[in-house]
Design a protein around this motif. Sequence first.
Motif, PDB file in Angstrom:
ATOM      1  N   ASP A 149      72.290  35.846  28.144  1.00 59.01           N
ATOM      2  CA  ASP A 149      73.552  35.119  28.115  1.00 59.01           C
ATOM      3  C   ASP A 149      73.823  34.620  29.525  1.00 59.01           C
ATOM      4  O   ASP A 149      74.073  35.408  30.432  1.00 59.01           O
ATOM      5  CB  ASP A 149      74.675  36.040  27.632  1.00 59.01           C
ATOM      6  CG  ASP A 149      75.997  35.313  27.467  1.00 59.01           C
ATOM      7  OD1 ASP A 149      76.460  34.682  28.436  1.00 59.01           O
ATOM      8  OD2 ASP A 149      76.576  35.364  26.359  1.00 59.01           O
ATOM      9  N   LEU A 150      73.767  33.297  29.722  1.00 63.16           N
ATOM     10  CA  LEU A 150      73.879  32.728  31.057  1.00 63.16           C
ATOM     11  C   LEU A 150      75.231  32.997  31.690  1.00 63.16           C
ATOM     12  O   LEU A 150      75.319  33.273  32.891  1.00 63.16           O
ATOM     13  CB  LEU A 150      73.605  31.220  31.002  1.00 63.16           C
ATOM     14  CG  LEU A 150      73.596  30.479  32.338  1.00 63.16           C
ATOM     15  CD1 LEU A 150      72.619  31.113  33.319  1.00 63.16           C
ATOM     16  CD2 LEU A 150      73.248  29.005  32.114  1.00 63.16           C
ATOM     17  N   LEU A 151      76.297  32.941  30.912  1.00 65.58           N
ATOM     18  CA  LEU A 151      77.626  33.197  31.464  1.00 65.58           C
ATOM     19  C   LEU A 151      77.726  34.618  32.006  1.00 65.58           C
ATOM     20  O   LEU A 151      78.252  34.844  33.109  1.00 65.58           O
ATOM     21  CB  LEU A 151      78.704  32.958  30.401  1.00 65.58           C
ATOM     22  CG  LEU A 151      80.154  33.169  30.852  1.00 65.58           C
ATOM     23  CD1 LEU A 151      80.510  32.252  32.017  1.00 65.58           C
ATOM     24  CD2 LEU A 151      81.115  32.939  29.679  1.00 65.58           C
ATOM     25  N   GLU A 152      77.207  35.596  31.252  1.00 58.48           N
ATOM     26  CA  GLU A 152      77.236  36.983  31.719  1.00 58.48           C
ATOM     27  C   GLU A 152      76.345  37.162  32.944  1.00 58.48           C
ATOM     28  O   GLU A 152      76.691  37.911  33.874  1.00 58.48           O
ATOM     29  CB  GLU A 152      76.783  37.925  30.593  1.00 58.48           C
ATOM     30  CG  GLU A 152      77.789  38.064  29.476  1.00 58.48           C
ATOM     31  CD  GLU A 152      79.154  38.531  29.986  1.00 58.48           C
ATOM     32  OE1 GLU A 152      79.189  39.489  30.791  1.00 58.48           O
ATOM     33  OE2 GLU A 152      80.170  37.927  29.595  1.00 58.48           O
ATOM     34  N   GLU A 153      75.213  36.473  32.963  1.00 60.87           N
ATOM     35  CA  GLU A 153      74.330  36.544  34.119  1.00 60.87           C
ATOM     36  C   GLU A 153      75.033  36.009  35.370  1.00 60.87           C
ATOM     37  O   GLU A 153      74.925  36.580  36.467  1.00 60.87           O
ATOM     38  CB  GLU A 153      73.067  35.721  33.853  1.00 60.87           C
ATOM     39  CG  GLU A 153      72.080  35.716  35.015  1.00 60.87           C
ATOM     40  CD  GLU A 153      70.966  34.710  34.828  1.00 60.87           C
ATOM     41  OE1 GLU A 153      70.556  34.100  35.836  1.00 60.87           O
ATOM     42  OE2 GLU A 153      70.515  34.524  33.682  1.00 60.87           O
ATOM     43  N   ILE A 154      75.769  34.917  35.213  1.00 58.74           N
ATOM     44  CA  ILE A 154      76.516  34.323  36.333  1.00 58.74           C
ATOM     45  C   ILE A 154      77.569  35.304  36.855  1.00 58.74           C
ATOM     46  O   ILE A 154      77.739  35.474  38.064  1.00 58.74           O
ATOM     47  CB  ILE A 154      77.164  32.998  35.882  1.00 58.74           C
ATOM     48  CG1 ILE A 154      76.086  31.920  35.727  1.00 58.74           C
ATOM     49  CG2 ILE A 154      78.245  32.547  36.866  1.00 58.74           C
ATOM     50  CD1 ILE A 154      76.554  30.685  34.983  1.00 58.74           C
ATOM     51  N   LYS A 155      78.259  35.963  35.946  1.00 52.91           N
ATOM     52  CA  LYS A 155      79.277  36.943  36.348  1.00 52.91           C
ATOM     53  C   LYS A 155      78.635  38.095  37.122  1.00 52.91           C
ATOM     54  O   LYS A 155      79.195  38.572  38.113  1.00 52.91           O
ATOM     55  CB  LYS A 155      80.001  37.481  35.109  1.00 52.91           C
ATOM     56  CG  LYS A 155      80.894  36.468  34.415  1.00 52.91           C
ATOM     57  CD  LYS A 155      81.512  37.063  33.156  1.00 52.91           C
ATOM     58  CE  LYS A 155      82.400  36.062  32.433  1.00 52.91           C
ATOM     59  NZ  LYS A 155      82.962  36.621  31.168  1.00 52.91           N
ATOM     60  N   GLN A 156      77.465  38.522  36.671  1.00 56.16           N
ATOM     61  CA  GLN A 156      76.794  39.646  37.330  1.00 56.16           C
ATOM     62  C   GLN A 156      76.269  39.269  38.711  1.00 56.16           C
ATOM     63  O   GLN A 156      76.358  40.054  39.649  1.00 56.16           O
ATOM     64  CB  GLN A 156      75.654  40.152  36.449  1.00 56.16           C
ATOM     65  CG  GLN A 156      76.129  40.850  35.185  1.00 56.16           C
ATOM     66  CD  GLN A 156      74.995  41.255  34.262  1.00 56.16           C
ATOM     67  OE1 GLN A 156      73.824  41.263  34.660  1.00 56.16           O
ATOM     68  NE2 GLN A 156      75.325  41.582  33.017  1.00 56.16           N
ATOM     69  N   ARG A 157      75.723  38.078  38.846  1.00 58.00           N
ATOM     70  CA  ARG A 157      75.192  37.674  40.153  1.00 58.00           C
ATOM     71  C   ARG A 157      76.286  37.197  41.098  1.00 58.00           C
ATOM     72  O   ARG A 157      76.082  37.075  42.293  1.00 58.00           O
ATOM     73  CB  ARG A 157      74.094  36.638  39.995  1.00 58.00           C
ATOM     74  CG  ARG A 157      74.501  35.253  39.607  1.00 58.00           C
ATOM     75  CD  ARG A 157      73.311  34.282  39.788  1.00 58.00           C
ATOM     76  NE  ARG A 157      72.790  33.733  38.565  1.00 58.00           N
ATOM     77  CZ  ARG A 157      72.995  32.474  38.158  1.00 58.00           C
ATOM     78  NH1 ARG A 157      73.706  31.660  38.899  1.00 58.00           N
ATOM     79  NH2 ARG A 157      72.486  32.038  37.050  1.00 58.00           N
ATOM     80  N   GLY A 158      77.484  36.862  40.528  1.00 54.60           N
ATOM     81  CA  GLY A 158      78.615  36.465  41.369  1.00 54.60           C
ATOM     82  C   GLY A 158      78.508  35.069  41.932  1.00 54.60           C
ATOM     83  O   GLY A 158      79.189  34.736  42.922  1.00 54.60           O
ATOM     84  N   GLU A 159      77.708  34.213  41.286  1.00 55.48           N
ATOM     85  CA  GLU A 159      77.529  32.838  41.772  1.00 55.48           C
ATOM     86  C   GLU A 159      77.160  31.929  40.611  1.00 55.48           C
ATOM     87  O   GLU A 159      76.378  32.311  39.744  1.00 55.48           O
ATOM     88  CB  GLU A 159      76.445  32.785  42.844  1.00 55.48           C
ATOM     89  CG  GLU A 159      76.209  31.380  43.403  1.00 55.48           C
ATOM     90  CD  GLU A 159      75.074  31.353  44.418  1.00 55.48           C
ATOM     91  OE1 GLU A 159      75.362  31.254  45.620  1.00 55.48           O
ATOM     92  OE2 GLU A 159      73.890  31.449  43.992  1.00 55.48           O
ATOM     93  N   ILE A 160      77.736  30.724  40.597  1.00 59.99           N
ATOM     94  CA  ILE A 160      77.353  29.708  39.638  1.00 59.99           C
ATOM     95  C   ILE A 160      76.825  28.504  40.413  1.00 59.99           C
ATOM     96  O   ILE A 160      77.411  28.090  41.413  1.00 59.99           O
ATOM     97  CB  ILE A 160      78.525  29.302  38.710  1.00 59.99           C
ATOM     98  CG1 ILE A 160      78.049  28.290  37.657  1.00 59.99           C
ATOM     99  CG2 ILE A 160      79.715  28.749  39.495  1.00 59.99           C
ATOM    100  CD1 ILE A 160      79.073  28.051  36.551  1.00 59.99           C
ATOM    101  N   VAL A 161      75.700  27.961  39.957  1.00 59.14           N
ATOM    102  CA  VAL A 161      75.077  26.827  40.637  1.00 59.14           C
ATOM    103  C   VAL A 161      75.278  25.582  39.777  1.00 59.14           C
ATOM    104  O   VAL A 161      74.817  25.528  38.630  1.00 59.14           O
ATOM    105  CB  VAL A 161      73.574  27.068  40.884  1.00 59.14           C
ATOM    106  CG1 VAL A 161      72.987  25.901  41.682  1.00 59.14           C
ATOM    107  CG2 VAL A 161      73.359  28.393  41.613  1.00 59.14           C
ATOM    108  N   ILE A 162      75.969  24.612  40.346  1.00 58.31           N
ATOM    109  CA  ILE A 162      76.333  23.403  39.608  1.00 58.31           C
ATOM    110  C   ILE A 162      75.811  22.172  40.337  1.00 58.31           C
ATOM    111  O   ILE A 162      75.905  22.079  41.564  1.00 58.31           O
ATOM    112  CB  ILE A 162      77.866  23.327  39.431  1.00 58.31           C
ATOM    113  CG1 ILE A 162      78.299  24.352  38.380  1.00 58.31           C
ATOM    114  CG2 ILE A 162      78.318  21.924  39.034  1.00 58.31           C
ATOM    115  CD1 ILE A 162      79.774  24.430  38.140  1.00 58.31           C
TER     116      ILE A 162
END
Length: 285
Positions: A29-42
């Motif tokens: 789940d990409l959203l959960e992965e983003i929350k865990q790593r603490g960064e979103i790349v846009i």
Amino acid sequence: MKGLSIKQLCLAASTLAASLGLSSAANADLLEEIKQRGEIVIATEARYAPFELLEDGKITGYHQDMLVEILTDLPGVKLKQLDLPFQGIMAGLTAKRYDFVVTSLTITKARAAKYNFTYPTSTASVAVLKRKGDERIVQPQDMAGKVLGIQAGAPQVEVAKEYEQSVVIPEKGEGYKDIKLFTDYNEAYSALASRRVDAVPQALSNLAPIVKERGDLFEIVQPAFGPATYYAWAGRDDAESESLVAFFSEGIEKLQQSGKLDELQMKWFGFTMEVPQGMVPAPVN
């Protein structure tokens, strides 16, 4: 495991590892992965005012304000934003070089077949920009025999070509003299000002602020032409990205319902737009 050879034990271990790996991939789940790593790349193309532009080296604009508002619902997640050329931005998404694309993407059939769109952020209906006082062009059909300037890779290229075949040639007896393609629309506007092209077909929402700033140089030919189209953002069309796309769609809908979207449209365009709410409209081209 008594009686099993070392080779059989290794094979069993490999099978178990592969099974666990597949299970993990299935549950990704990409959203959960983003929350865990603490960064979103846009990824963004910051050369499409007033949606995305650079001011003092920072990305700003209508979509940027929307993005900042929506990301408040991801506390603890930092934004890493890449300013990239439009022509390769979707290929980079497919290659997983970033998580999501926030830029002005027209919802088209070709893109909808490959990517997962959010709810629309604005209209993208196409109008014509001309030099002020150019009486040769008083309606869109008058682009017959003229040189057009359009950003390479933009959907306006296909909209203009379809309009040429369906309206311009039947009504005027001739098509466009030429379509010149530019790296971005700023180059096309410069070409229009310097008389290297005669008209620039572009989304009305993009043209209004340009005329507001440079009304001494440019004017818009009304009405808009071609089908009703919309801008949206996009993620990958896979199960892993579904939750992230849904997160942004819900954020866009919240901005609509709260009135914040109208506020941002007035700030950046000087008018508000009717866009479908709570749905991704079917592409018409």
